[in-house]
Structure formats: C-alpha cells, structure tokens
Design a protein around this motif. Structure first.
Motif, PDB file in Angstrom:
ATOM      1  N   GLN A 183     -34.785   9.917   8.624  1.00  0.00           N
ATOM      2  CA  GLN A 183     -36.140  10.187   8.627  1.00  0.00           C
ATOM      3  C   GLN A 183     -36.451  10.769   7.043  1.00  0.00           C
ATOM      4  O   GLN A 183     -37.335  10.322   6.485  1.00  0.00           O
ATOM      5  N   ALA A 184     -35.955  11.981   6.861  1.00  0.00           N
ATOM      6  CA  ALA A 184     -36.199  12.400   5.632  1.00  0.00           C
ATOM      7  C   ALA A 184     -36.001  11.632   4.466  1.00  0.00           C
ATOM      8  O   ALA A 184     -36.795  11.375   3.365  1.00  0.00           O
ATOM      9  N   PRO A 185     -34.827  10.937   4.351  1.00  0.00           N
ATOM     10  CA  PRO A 185     -34.502  10.149   3.372  1.00  0.00           C
ATOM     11  C   PRO A 185     -35.593   8.744   3.059  1.00  0.00           C
ATOM     12  O   PRO A 185     -35.942   8.584   2.030  1.00  0.00           O
ATOM     13  N   ALA A 186     -35.967   8.679   4.149  1.00  0.00           N
ATOM     14  CA  ALA A 186     -36.831   7.283   4.259  1.00  0.00           C
ATOM     15  C   ALA A 186     -38.234   7.794   3.810  1.00  0.00           C
ATOM     16  O   ALA A 186     -38.718   6.903   3.344  1.00  0.00           O
ATOM     17  N   ARG A 187     -38.596   9.035   4.246  1.00  0.00           N
ATOM     18  CA  ARG A 187     -39.769   9.458   3.822  1.00  0.00           C
ATOM     19  C   ARG A 187     -39.878   9.440   2.232  1.00  0.00           C
ATOM     20  O   ARG A 187     -41.055   8.947   1.607  1.00  0.00           O
ATOM     21  N   GLU A 188     -38.784  10.097   1.332  1.00  0.00           N
ATOM     22  CA  GLU A 188     -38.914  10.149   0.114  1.00  0.00           C
ATOM     23  C   GLU A 188     -38.922   8.674  -0.681  1.00  0.00           C
ATOM     24  O   GLU A 188     -39.288   8.250  -1.591  1.00  0.00           O
ATOM     25  N   ASP A 189     -37.976   7.820   0.241  1.00  0.00           N
ATOM     26  CA  ASP A 189     -37.713   6.357  -0.339  1.00  0.00           C
ATOM     27  C   ASP A 189     -39.183   5.583  -0.101  1.00  0.00           C
ATOM     28  O   ASP A 189     -39.765   4.915  -1.246  1.00  0.00           O
ATOM     29  N   LEU A 190     -39.752   6.029   0.950  1.00  0.00           N
ATOM     30  CA  LEU A 190     -41.298   5.416   0.997  1.00  0.00           C
ATOM     31  C   LEU A 190     -42.094   5.963  -0.213  1.00  0.00           C
ATOM     32  O   LEU A 190     -42.958   4.939  -0.796  1.00  0.00           O
ATOM     33  N   LYS A 191     -42.296   7.176  -0.236  1.00  0.00           N
ATOM     34  CA  LYS A 191     -43.199   7.688  -1.436  1.00  0.00           C
ATOM     35  C   LYS A 191     -43.077   7.143  -2.769  1.00  0.00           C
ATOM     36  O   LYS A 191     -43.620   6.907  -3.529  1.00  0.00           O
ATOM     37  N   LYS A 192     -41.631   7.140  -2.983  1.00  0.00           N
ATOM     38  CA  LYS A 192     -41.308   7.091  -4.420  1.00  0.00           C
ATOM     39  C   LYS A 192     -41.422   5.361  -4.646  1.00  0.00           C
ATOM     40  O   LYS A 192     -41.793   4.975  -5.720  1.00  0.00           O
ATOM     41  N   ARG A 193     -40.845   4.540  -3.743  1.00  0.00           N
ATOM     42  CA  ARG A 193     -40.958   3.128  -4.041  1.00  0.00           C
ATOM     43  C   ARG A 193     -42.610   2.700  -3.984  1.00  0.00           C
ATOM     44  O   ARG A 193     -42.770   1.909  -5.021  1.00  0.00           O
ATOM     45  N   VAL A 194     -43.290   3.206  -3.419  1.00  0.00           N
ATOM     46  CA  VAL A 194     -44.735   2.803  -3.196  1.00  0.00           C
ATOM     47  C   VAL A 194     -45.585   3.370  -4.561  1.00  0.00           C
ATOM     48  O   VAL A 194     -46.210   2.643  -5.438  1.00  0.00           O
ATOM     49  N   THR A 195     -45.251   4.582  -4.818  1.00  0.00           N
ATOM     50  CA  THR A 195     -45.973   5.409  -5.762  1.00  0.00           C
ATOM     51  C   THR A 195     -45.512   4.713  -7.255  1.00  0.00           C
ATOM     52  O   THR A 195     -46.220   4.530  -8.467  1.00  0.00           O
ATOM     53  N   ASP A 196     -44.020   4.628  -7.516  1.00  0.00           N
ATOM     54  CA  ASP A 196     -43.626   3.945  -8.641  1.00  0.00           C
ATOM     55  C   ASP A 196     -44.265   2.758  -8.994  1.00  0.00           C
ATOM     56  O   ASP A 196     -44.653   2.053  -9.867  1.00  0.00           O
ATOM     57  N   GLY A 197     -44.207   1.866  -7.907  1.00  0.00           N
ATOM     58  CA  GLY A 197     -44.888   0.556  -7.948  1.00  0.00           C
ATOM     59  C   GLY A 197     -46.337   0.222  -8.331  1.00  0.00           C
ATOM     60  O   GLY A 197     -46.973  -0.496  -9.135  1.00  0.00           O
ATOM     61  N   LEU A 198     -46.993   1.519  -7.718  1.00  0.00           N
ATOM     62  CA  LEU A 198     -48.723   1.361  -8.129  1.00  0.00           C
ATOM     63  C   LEU A 198     -48.707   1.641  -9.523  1.00  0.00           C
ATOM     64  O   LEU A 198     -49.461   1.229 -10.182  1.00  0.00           O
ATOM     65  N   VAL A 199     -47.933   2.836 -10.134  1.00  0.00           N
ATOM     66  CA  VAL A 199     -47.991   3.313 -11.380  1.00  0.00           C
ATOM     67  C   VAL A 199     -47.533   2.107 -12.349  1.00  0.00           C
ATOM     68  O   VAL A 199     -48.104   1.829 -13.440  1.00  0.00           O
ATOM     69  N   GLU A 200     -46.322   1.383 -11.925  1.00  0.00           N
ATOM     70  CA  GLU A 200     -45.857   0.270 -12.850  1.00  0.00           C
ATOM     71  C   GLU A 200     -47.157  -0.820 -13.156  1.00  0.00           C
ATOM     72  O   GLU A 200     -46.973  -1.434 -14.032  1.00  0.00           O
ATOM     73  N   ALA A 201     -47.802  -0.900 -12.026  1.00  0.00           N
ATOM     74  CA  ALA A 201     -48.620  -1.897 -12.244  1.00  0.00           C
ATOM     75  C   ALA A 201     -50.141  -1.488 -12.606  1.00  0.00           C
ATOM     76  O   ALA A 201     -51.199  -2.162 -12.732  1.00  0.00           O
ATOM     77  N   GLY A 202     -50.167  -0.112 -13.066  1.00  0.00           N
ATOM     78  CA  GLY A 202     -51.289   0.220 -13.983  1.00  0.00           C
ATOM     79  C   GLY A 202     -52.264   1.126 -13.126  1.00  0.00           C
ATOM     80  O   GLY A 202     -53.196   1.490 -13.611  1.00  0.00           O
TER      81      GLY A 202
END
Length: 685
Positions: free
Chosen positions: A18-37
C-alpha cells in the motif's frame, strides 16, 4: 482552479504494497499532469485495504497554448531530408518558413499547440497510470486484459470547484469513472456519492472508513496503549507491525486478550515472535514481572458483544500456535541440557558455501580466529573459542527452524541451559550484531571477539574464492559485514592490524585488496559523520592505515583543524610548498629532501620559518608518537603565519643556485612536517 479527486476501488490490497502504491500513484499522476502543461498547488495520496486515493488541489483548468520554432534542413537539401522534417512536425511544405542563415536559407517550422482542458489531460494521464501501474504482483480477471493487484471495481475521477463537480469522462475495460464509492464492507456497504475530497473523506468516515493510514496507526497505537494501561501493562513497541496492521483494516477496533498461564514460561521473544508472525498481535508486557502476559489484536469491525466472540476465536488459535512453540521449546531444552552434540553433528551436513565448506567447518575457523582476536579485545581466549563453537548451534534447533529471526536469541537461552558461562551465552546472542548502521554494537569482550571473528571469516573467505561485491550486487552482504567490523572496532577502540588479522583468518585472501575494500566502506561510514573523503584519503596514505582506530583519530583531528580559518590557510601553504617542490624536482631530476641551512637565509621571514620549524617539528613528532593528533595538528597549524610570511617575502626560484637549493630544501622541511600528519596533496582545496 479546480481540485481533482481520484479513487481506485478494488478487492483487498496487500498491506506491504500500500505505501509504495500511494507514492507511485501520486508521482505518476502528478508527473503526467505537469508534463502535459498543468500545474497544481498540492497533492496527497491515501490508501485503505480496498482503495487508493489521490487528492490534487489547485489544478490549472487548462494547459497553456505553446509555440515552438524548429530549425529544419537547408532549402536546397535533398527531398528525403525535407520529407522527414515535415513528418516530425506534422506540417506541410507550404506551412514552413524560409529564413536566411550564415550558410544559406533554411526551413523553419513554427508549431503551435493549443491548450487543452484539464479533464482531457487527466483522463489520458489516469488511464496510462492504471494500465502501466508498477504492482510487484498483479492479476487479470474476467475476459479483459487489464491487470491490477486485485480485481478493480470502480473509479472516481472528479474535478470540482466553486460551481460544483464534474466527472472526468474515462472508461477502462468496461469500468466507467463516476462519483460513487462504498464504505466499510460489512458496517456500511451501500454506495456513496461524493462531490469532492472533503465530502469524500467525511462520508467515508461516517461509513466506518479511516482514509488516512497515519490516522489508523495513531488510533491503534493510542487505543492499544489505553487497554494495556488499564491492566497495568505496556505495549511492546513495533512500528513495522503497526504499519502492517493499519494496512489490514479500514476501521481499527483494538481488543485485548490474555495469554494462558501455561505459556508464560516461554521466553518473551518466542511469545512476541509467534504472535507477530502468525497472528499479527501486539505484545503486552507486565513491567512488574518483565513477562509478555497479554496481547492486542485489531479487528476490522464493531460488534454487538464488543468483540468478545472475535477475541475468543483469536485466543483459541493463539493457544494452538503457542502449544507448538512450547513443544519446540521443551524438545530444544532437552537437547541443550544434553550438550547440543546432535546439533553440532547436524551442522556438518549444512553447506555454508560450496567452496568454503559446511557450517561445521566455518565454526571451526571462527573458533580459532576468536582465540586469536580475544587478547586484542580483552576477552578470555578459552571463553571466546567456546562461545564461537556454540554460537551457531541453535540453527539446528526446532525453534529457530520455525522462527529464523530468533537465531542468536535462542542460542543464548540454550547456552545457559547447557550450563555455559554467561559471557559465552551472551556472545551466542550478540555475535551477529551489528546487522545494520542503526543496530546496537556489542561491548562485552567475548561477544566482540566472536562477532569480529564471524564477520572477518566471511569476508576473508569470500575474498579467497574471489566472490567479491561488484557494482550494486552483493549477494553475500559483504559490505554489511565490513561495516559491522568497522563499527565493532571503532566503538570498542580495538587496536588491531587488519592486514595481519586477515592473514590469520585466511592466508590465501588478498589482504591488500580486502583492506582497500574496508577503506572504501570506512569512507561511507565517516562521510555520514561529516568527514570528507579526501581527508580520509590523506590519512590512509600514512603508515598504520590498517589500524582503523588510529586512522579515524587522525582523520577526525585533521577534519576539525581544516574547519578553521587557520587550517584552511595552512592547507593552501602546504599545498603550495608541495607543488613548487614537485615542479622543481621534476625539472631538476633530483629530490630536495635535506640540507636546508639557516646561514643562507637572507630575510627575516626566512629565518623566522627556520626557527618555527625547529620548534614545531619535535613537538609534532612527539604528539604523533603519543597519538595525540589534536596536539599534532595544532603544531602544524602554528606554522601558518611563518609559511605565509615566507611566501610573501621570498623568491624561491632565484638565479642564485645556492639560495634556490637552500629554499627548496626548506620547502622540503615544510612538506615533511605536514607528512607527519597526512598527505596534504591528497586534500582538495
């Protein structure tokens, strides 16, 4: 600026994931949003056994329009080059611009990308995140191709602002994003509709779900402590178990039970380990008796009988588990009281490593090495050898077979049962330590001797068969073993010549290469204490570098000295003297190492340096002999002013060869004075 709420609702997610999944979800979504502008103000990830959630605040409503200029081929370039450029930009030839450059006209493409609404970007990013999520293990279900840790049931994907909330259009493998979730599986299983994160968290709480794992941990810790306090007990701290249990429940309900009297004679470590590993129970200790007398289990449901039925069922299972442990304990005690000969014979059939023999062979080597090391640490050689011979016998015990993490701990109990002296029994428990950088370091002499012998035998053995760590690979944990030796030596002030000790451990090991490995590990260890790697290099070049205590004392004193202004300036002076001297020796083809005579001194500054060296050198040598490196570095530091004055007033490479040679020999005295402490040329700055 809208807020984003994501929930991925599934069957139970293993607690460890659960703890790694929380971090993965946060990183992957926020990184994707930032990369898209898109930008955002803050983001937080949460988990329960059945859901991953992400809340993003202050998300921009759309990505900005971007304009990019790209330089292409020359106008007269081959058609193939132009066609490739057009494909890469997505434009036609008519949309290109011809511009003058130094080497002729060149095609330029101006690519304008219009902004996109946040909902479109969120949908793309979330779908990619779900499909590529890095679960350690995942599964497929039904006829779809989607993989998830457990079957995924529903998705919340909401953008909300002051005007309301909107579901982001998204569908994955027939699962359409919406605004609904479910509460506790049994106490509030009905569907819940939410409008944003605050509404989501509040409705989940009313539906008996604590969303934040940190809140669940705090609730378990506090209620367990209250239950124990009411009985005059205390909870044995276990943060790892607390984190795991918080990942098993959505609505924690701690319940306290007692251990039957017939099991209270078991060692407390056995009770604690059995309850933790098999039942996920917290141990409750009676401070008056020092025994583990109770436990706390954490239910995931409130019941009309206040958990009485749950507790009775848990106690029945616990009794069965502890009956097994008592059986192992009784059998092991009989073997221990009989002298443990069967265990010793059994280790002959246990291979330690194919090229290094059996565990029995290894024990014989450790016993011999423990006897050699014992005088260095103030231990009785007979007790050290005896401790080494019994320290690993518990590996054949039934209890350690069931609970490998109790090796060493049980060894102490069995050694005492066999009537062996307490220092020998303590060494059986402590000889594995330290296992890591935060683990306690043994201080009892017999324990230190056996712990050092155990680790040095491992290191020398694997060096002898050329199985050394390479890159990030260290399958035999040799870096950890070396750090353990370093900590044992430094904490206990063990004065030992490591090269000679390596030879005693294994004559066919490359002692020089193994010492270099230790020096690399020492750099890592001392770096965490604020000592620079170049300072360690400088003192490693001195005689006695295989005495780690001596080496660290030198490095610490030098590190402290160089933090001062005088030390920094002195370093510059010593390095300047060394550089000038090295250049002159290289040019002249000879070594300037003796013959400086004050009668050839022409300036007061020159004579002052002679006088300062005459006074400082004997004091530095005596301080080094006494290993008073603080005094030695103070003696070196006293040369700062006369060295500075000398360089300001004197031209070294004068046309007068007699004066030049005398001054170069004087520089040699400066260099040699520094070398009494360290090789200053290895220090940066």
């Amino acid at each position: 600026m809208p807020d984003l709420l994501i929930e991925l609702f599934s069957e139970e997610i293993p607690a460890r994931m659960q703890a790694p999944a929380r971090e993965d979800l946060k990183k992957r979504v926020t990184d994707g949003l930032v990369e898209a502008g898109l930008t955002y103000r803050s983001a937080g990830a949460f988990s329960t056994p059945r859901r991953l959630a992400l809340a993003v605040e202050g998300l921009t409503a759309e990505s900005p329009t971007t304009r990019e200029e790209r330089k292409g081929p020359r106008i007269d370039a081959p058609d193939a080059a132009l066609e490739g450029f057009l494909r890469s930009t997505g434009l036609t030839r008519e949309q290109l611009q011809a511009r003058d450059e130094k080497k002729g006209q060149v095609w330029f493409a101006v690519v304008t990308k219009p902004g996109r609404p946040a909902a479109q970007i969120v949908a793309e990013v979330l779908e990619r995140t779900i499909r590529d999520f890095p679960w350690p293990k995942s599964m497929r279900w039904g006829s779809g191709s989607l993989r998830w840790v457990r079957p995924l049931h529903s998705i919340i994907c909401l953008l909300s602002d002051e005007s309301g909330s909107t579901v982001v259009p998204l569908e994955i493998e027939g699962i359409r994003a919406g605004a609904t979730t479910r509460g506790h599986r049994f106490m509030a299983p009905d569907q819940i509709t939410v409008s944003g994160f605050d509404d989501y968290a509040a409705k989940l709480r009313r539906a008996r779900v604590m969303l934040d794992p940190a809140e669940r941990e705090a609730a378990i810790r506090q209620e367990a402590a209250n239950l124990a306090f009411a009985r005059g007990w205390e909870i044995v701290p276990d943060e790892g178990l607390l984190s795991e249990v918080a990942g098993l429940v959505e609505w924690p309900v701690p319940l306290m039970g007692t251990i039957e009297d017939r099991f209270l004679s078991l060692p407390p470590e056995v009770l604690q380990t059995s309850m933790k590993e098999h039942q996920k129970f917290f141990s409750a200790r009676n401070p008056k008796t020092g025994r583990i007398e109770g436990f706390v289990t954490v239910a995931n449901i409130e019941t009309p009988d206040q958990g009485d039925t749950i507790l009775k069922g848990n106690q029945r299972v616990l009794a069965a588990r502890l009956s097994d442990a008592a059986f192992f304990w009784d059998n092991d005690l009989r073997e221990a009281k009989a002298g443990m000969a069967d265990w010793a014979d059994g280790l002959r059939a246990v291979t330690f490593q194919s090229k290094l023999g059996s565990q029995a062979d290894r024990i014989a080597r450790i016993a011999a090495l423990s006897r050699e090391i014992a005088p260095l640490v103030g231990a009785d050689p007979d007790q050290a050898e005896q401790a080494a011979r019994v320290a690993k016998l518990d590996l054949r015990s039934a209890m350690v077979g069931e609970f490998p993490e109790l090796q060493g701990t049980m060894g102490r109990y069995y050694a005492l049962a066999a009537g062996l002296p307490e220092p020998v029994a303590d060494a059986a428990r402590d000889h594995y330590s330290p296992l890591g950088p935060s683990d306690a370091v043994p201080s009892a002499p017999v324990s230190v001797a056996v712990a050092l012998a155990d680790k040095l035998d491992t290191l020398a053995g694997f060096w002898a068969i050329d199985e050394k760590p390479t890159g990030s690979k260290d399958p035999f944990a040799l870096r950890r073993a070396a750090l353990g030796v370093i900590r044992l030596v430094l904490v206990n002030g063990v004065r030992a010549n490591l090269g000679q000790t390596f030879a005693k451990a294994r004559s066919d090991a490359d002692a020089a290469d193994l010492l270099a490995f230790f020096h690399d590990r020492l750099k890592v260890h001392l770096r965490d204490q604020g000592i620079r790697h170049d300072i360690i290099d400088a003192v490693q070049a001195m005689p006695g570098s295989d005495d780690l205590v001596l080496l660290v004392n030198r490095a610490t004193a030098l590190n402290d000295a160089l933090k001062t202004e005088d030390g920094t300036n002195l370093l510059l002076g010593l390095k300047r003297a060394g550089n000038i001297l090295a250049q002159a020796e290289d040019k002249d083809g000879l070594e300037y190492s003796f013959g400086a005579d004050p009668k050839f001194a022409e300036t007061d500054q020159e004579r002052a340096l002679f006088a300062a060296l005459d006074q400082a050198e004997p004091a530095i040598r005596e301080a080094v002999r006494l290993e008073d490196f603080q005094a030695a570095t103070q003696g070196i530091a006293s040369l700062r002013a006369p060295i500075d004055g000398f360089f300001e007033a004197v031209q070294i490479n004068t046309d007068n060869q007699i004066l030049r040679r005398n001054r170069l020999n004087l520089l040699s005295r400066i260099r040699e004075a520094g070398r009494l402490i360290a090789d200053f040329n290895r220090i940066e700055g």
